[in-house]
Scaffold this motif. Structure first.
Motif, PDB file in Angstrom:
ATOM      1  N   ILE A  29      -9.045   0.584  -5.118  1.00 29.60           N
ATOM      2  CA  ILE A  29      -8.743   0.475  -6.540  1.00 29.60           C
ATOM      3  C   ILE A  29      -7.530  -0.428  -6.653  1.00 29.60           C
ATOM      4  CG2 ILE A  29      -8.027   1.746  -8.598  1.00 29.60           C
ATOM      5  CD1 ILE A  29      -9.617   4.111  -6.884  1.00 29.60           C
ATOM      6  N   CYS A  30      -7.601  -1.407  -7.550  1.00 26.52           N
ATOM      7  CA  CYS A  30      -6.504  -2.362  -7.648  1.00 26.52           C
ATOM      8  C   CYS A  30      -6.428  -2.952  -9.052  1.00 26.52           C
ATOM      9  CB  CYS A  30      -6.668  -3.479  -6.616  1.00 26.52           C
ATOM     10  SG  CYS A  30      -8.164  -4.455  -6.831  1.00 26.52           S
ATOM     11  N   GLY A  31      -5.335  -3.629  -9.320  1.00 21.71           N
ATOM     12  CA  GLY A  31      -5.154  -4.300 -10.600  1.00 21.71           C
ATOM     13  C   GLY A  31      -3.751  -4.100 -11.123  1.00 21.71           C
ATOM     14  N   ILE A  32      -3.619  -4.266 -12.400  1.00 14.93           N
ATOM     15  CA  ILE A  32      -2.323  -4.131 -13.057  1.00 14.93           C
ATOM     16  C   ILE A  32      -2.192  -2.717 -13.608  1.00 14.93           C
ATOM     17  CG2 ILE A  32      -0.808  -5.005 -14.872  1.00 14.93           C
ATOM     18  CD1 ILE A  32      -1.398  -7.010 -12.595  1.00 14.93           C
ATOM     19  N   ASN A  33      -1.205  -2.000 -13.112  1.00 14.60           N
ATOM     20  CA  ASN A  33      -0.957  -0.637 -13.581  1.00 14.60           C
ATOM     21  C   ASN A  33      -0.415  -0.717 -15.011  1.00 14.60           C
ATOM     22  OD1 ASN A  33      -0.044   1.948 -14.106  1.00 14.60           O
ATOM     23  ND2 ASN A  33       0.825   2.248 -12.062  1.00 14.60           N
ATOM     24  N   PRO A  34      -1.136  -0.157 -15.993  1.00 14.45           N
ATOM     25  CA  PRO A  34      -0.670  -0.232 -17.380  1.00 14.45           C
ATOM     26  C   PRO A  34       0.626   0.549 -17.614  1.00 14.45           C
ATOM     27  CG  PRO A  34      -2.590   1.188 -17.232  1.00 14.45           C
ATOM     28  CD  PRO A  34      -2.414   0.564 -15.882  1.00 14.45           C
ATOM     29  N   PHE A  88      -1.067  -3.345  -8.093  1.00 14.30           N
ATOM     30  CA  PHE A  88      -1.120  -2.291  -7.084  1.00 14.30           C
ATOM     31  C   PHE A  88      -2.478  -2.297  -6.402  1.00 14.30           C
ATOM     32  CE2 PHE A  88      -3.402  -0.334 -10.485  1.00 14.30           C
ATOM     33  CZ  PHE A  88      -4.306   0.523  -9.877  1.00 14.30           C
ATOM     34  N   VAL A  89      -2.542  -1.667  -5.250  1.00 10.57           N
ATOM     35  CA  VAL A  89      -3.808  -1.334  -4.594  1.00 10.57           C
ATOM     36  C   VAL A  89      -3.708   0.116  -4.133  1.00 10.57           C
ATOM     37  CG1 VAL A  89      -4.273  -3.685  -3.797  1.00 10.57           C
ATOM     38  CG2 VAL A  89      -3.161  -2.066  -2.265  1.00 10.57           C
ATOM     39  N   GLY A  90      -4.831   0.666  -3.794  1.00  6.05           N
ATOM     40  CA  GLY A  90      -4.855   2.016  -3.248  1.00  6.05           C
ATOM     41  C   GLY A  90      -6.284   2.475  -3.053  1.00  6.05           C
ATOM     42  N   THR A  91      -6.426   3.658  -2.522  1.00  5.45           N
ATOM     43  CA  THR A  91      -7.731   4.301  -2.402  1.00  5.45           C
ATOM     44  C   THR A  91      -7.917   5.169  -3.642  1.00  5.45           C
ATOM     45  OG1 THR A  91      -6.829   6.222  -1.250  1.00  5.45           O
ATOM     46  CG2 THR A  91      -7.494   4.327   0.121  1.00  5.45           C
ATOM     47  N   LYS A  92      -8.895   6.054  -3.596  1.00  4.01           N
ATOM     48  CA  LYS A  92      -9.104   6.951  -4.739  1.00  4.01           C
ATOM     49  C   LYS A  92      -7.906   7.865  -4.971  1.00  4.01           C
ATOM     50  CE  LYS A  92     -14.055   6.794  -4.020  1.00  4.01           C
ATOM     51  NZ  LYS A  92     -15.230   7.480  -3.485  1.00  4.01           N
ATOM     52  N   SER A  93      -6.991   7.901  -4.005  1.00  7.65           N
ATOM     53  CA  SER A  93      -5.798   8.735  -4.151  1.00  7.65           C
ATOM     54  C   SER A  93      -4.839   8.214  -5.226  1.00  7.65           C
ATOM     55  CB  SER A  93      -5.066   8.867  -2.811  1.00  7.65           C
ATOM     56  OG  SER A  93      -4.594   7.603  -2.384  1.00  7.65           O
ATOM     57  N   SER A 100      -4.455   2.042   7.330  1.00  9.44           N
ATOM     58  CA  SER A 100      -3.228   1.392   6.863  1.00  9.44           C
ATOM     59  C   SER A 100      -3.317  -0.124   7.005  1.00  9.44           C
ATOM     60  CB  SER A 100      -2.003   1.942   7.592  1.00  9.44           C
ATOM     61  OG  SER A 100      -2.046   1.652   8.965  1.00  9.44           O
ATOM     62  N   GLU A 101      -3.951  -0.610   8.075  1.00  9.77           N
ATOM     63  CA  GLU A 101      -4.107  -2.064   8.238  1.00  9.77           C
ATOM     64  C   GLU A 101      -5.023  -2.632   7.159  1.00  9.77           C
ATOM     65  OE1 GLU A 101      -2.314  -4.084  10.186  1.00  9.77           O
ATOM     66  OE2 GLU A 101      -1.239  -2.210  10.620  1.00  9.77           O
ATOM     67  N   LYS A 102      -6.093  -1.912   6.842  1.00 15.00           N
ATOM     68  CA  LYS A 102      -7.008  -2.382   5.793  1.00 15.00           C
ATOM     69  C   LYS A 102      -6.322  -2.389   4.426  1.00 15.00           C
ATOM     70  CE  LYS A 102     -11.306  -1.172   8.122  1.00 15.00           C
ATOM     71  NZ  LYS A 102     -11.965  -2.449   8.211  1.00 15.00           N
ATOM     72  N   LEU A 103      -5.477  -1.402   4.171  1.00 10.13           N
ATOM     73  CA  LEU A 103      -4.754  -1.372   2.893  1.00 10.13           C
ATOM     74  C   LEU A 103      -3.717  -2.489   2.804  1.00 10.13           C
ATOM     75  CD1 LEU A 103      -4.399   2.476   2.402  1.00 10.13           C
ATOM     76  CD2 LEU A 103      -5.798   0.891   1.051  1.00 10.13           C
ATOM     77  N   LYS A 104      -3.090  -2.811   3.916  1.00  7.20           N
ATOM     78  CA  LYS A 104      -2.167  -3.957   3.924  1.00  7.20           C
ATOM     79  C   LYS A 104      -2.923  -5.247   3.632  1.00  7.20           C
ATOM     80  CE  LYS A 104       1.418  -2.179   7.002  1.00  7.20           C
ATOM     81  NZ  LYS A 104       2.102  -2.359   8.296  1.00  7.20           N
ATOM     82  N   ASP A 105      -4.084  -5.404   4.261  1.00  4.69           N
ATOM     83  CA  ASP A 105      -4.905  -6.581   3.977  1.00  4.69           C
ATOM     84  C   ASP A 105      -5.323  -6.605   2.512  1.00  4.69           C
ATOM     85  OD1 ASP A 105      -4.821  -7.680   6.537  1.00  4.69           O
ATOM     86  OD2 ASP A 105      -6.703  -6.766   7.172  1.00  4.69           O
ATOM     87  N   ALA A 106      -5.705  -5.450   1.980  1.00  2.00           N
ATOM     88  CA  ALA A 106      -6.109  -5.378   0.574  1.00  2.00           C
ATOM     89  C   ALA A 106      -4.968  -5.838  -0.328  1.00  2.00           C
ATOM     90  CB  ALA A 106      -6.548  -3.957   0.217  1.00  2.00           C
ATOM     91  N   TYR A 107      -3.770  -5.360  -0.074  1.00  2.00           N
ATOM     92  CA  TYR A 107      -2.633  -5.784  -0.898  1.00  2.00           C
ATOM     93  C   TYR A 107      -2.384  -7.287  -0.725  1.00  2.00           C
ATOM     94  CZ  TYR A 107       1.741  -6.273  -3.212  1.00  2.00           C
ATOM     95  OH  TYR A 107       2.703  -6.715  -4.091  1.00  2.00           O
ATOM     96  N   ARG A 108      -2.354  -7.734   0.507  1.00  2.00           N
ATOM     97  CA  ARG A 108      -2.044  -9.135   0.823  1.00  2.00           C
ATOM     98  C   ARG A 108      -3.014 -10.089   0.129  1.00  2.00           C
ATOM     99  NH1 ARG A 108      -2.634  -8.842   6.272  1.00  2.00           N
ATOM    100  NH2 ARG A 108      -0.607  -7.811   6.308  1.00  2.00           N
ATOM    101  N   TYR A 109      -4.312  -9.810   0.204  1.00  2.00           N
ATOM    102  CA  TYR A 109      -5.301 -10.747  -0.324  1.00  2.00           C
ATOM    103  C   TYR A 109      -5.611 -10.536  -1.802  1.00  2.00           C
ATOM    104  CZ  TYR A 109      -5.947 -12.189   4.480  1.00  2.00           C
ATOM    105  OH  TYR A 109      -5.738 -12.677   5.743  1.00  2.00           O
ATOM    106  N   LEU A 110      -5.724  -9.291  -2.239  1.00  2.00           N
ATOM    107  CA  LEU A 110      -6.105  -9.048  -3.634  1.00  2.00           C
ATOM    108  C   LEU A 110      -4.977  -9.366  -4.603  1.00  2.00           C
ATOM    109  CD1 LEU A 110      -8.171  -5.770  -3.171  1.00  2.00           C
ATOM    110  CD2 LEU A 110      -9.021  -8.115  -3.488  1.00  2.00           C
TER     111      LEU A 110
END
Length: 199
Positions: free
Chosen positions: A55-60, A66-71, A97-107
């Motif tokens: 889940i990602c985008g602009i936190n209203p 931000f990025v994150g999982t369903k958490s 944790s590596e996949k979440l870092k990649d998600a933040y870095r690229y998305l």
């Protein structure tokens, strides 16, 4: 309403035995009838089998990406990632944790104006495979192995990309904890580093 889990049609058999099988067959017959009738408002999507959910985008609530999982939707202690350092603080070292870092870095480099949800397809775990005589780019984000001919348009994009995701849900609302989900095509453009598709 949050999109916390989507089932595959075939899971009905595993979840509910013969009754689930009957429901799956009934659904497919109904779908066939709907398509035969050419319903103008009919919509069928593909459920890709990626992992983890991202889940990602602009936190209203604060206007930050931000990025994150369903958490991110946890009522208590939501895990919302605003930097790669947040991943180190919230998650133990490992594959997630590596996949979440990649998600933040690229998305974070894409133009995502709202909040969207998708399934991670690949990071650095793509590989070449020969299938039916064709050289393919393959990846297995969860239980299903996907293979795309390397010389096809989509295969070339996947081969070049460092990160792949399929978006399927968008959220709207004035705050993250009060958002509602809608499903369908998500218009987020990828780039050479990020392969984006929509279901």
């Amino acid at each position: 309403m949050k999109n916390t889990h989507l089932e595959h049609l075939e899971d009905n058999i595993l979840n509910d035995g013969s009754q689930g099988g009957k429901e799956a067959v009934a659904f497919l017959r109904s779908l066939g009838d709907m398509l035969d009738q050419g319903a103008a408002d009919a919509r069928v999507t593909v459920k890709w089998d990626g992992a983890p959910a991202v889940i990602c985008g602009i936190n209203p609530d604060n206007g930050r990406f931000f990025v994150g999982t369903k958490s991110v939707f946890n009522k208590v202690d939501p895990k919302i990632i605003y930097s790669e350092n947040d991943v180190d603080r919230m998650y133990s070292p490992g594959q997630l944790s590596e996949k979440l870092k990649d998600a933040y870095r690229y998305l974070s480099k894409l133009s995502i104006p709202n909040v969207v949800q998708g399934d991670l397809l690949f990071t650095n775990d793509k590989y070449e495979a020969v299938i039916g005589g064709d050289t393919c780019i393959a990846f297995q984000p969860n239980t299903i192995v996907y293979a795309v001919p390397k010389d096809s348009d989509i295969g070339q994009k996947i081969d070049q990309a460092k990160f792949g995701i399929v978006f399927h849900t968008s959220y709207s609302g004035r705050s993250l904890d009060a958002m509602s989900a809608s499903f369908g095509d998500i218009n987020v453009q990828g780039n050479t580093d990020v392969f984006v598709t929509s279901s």
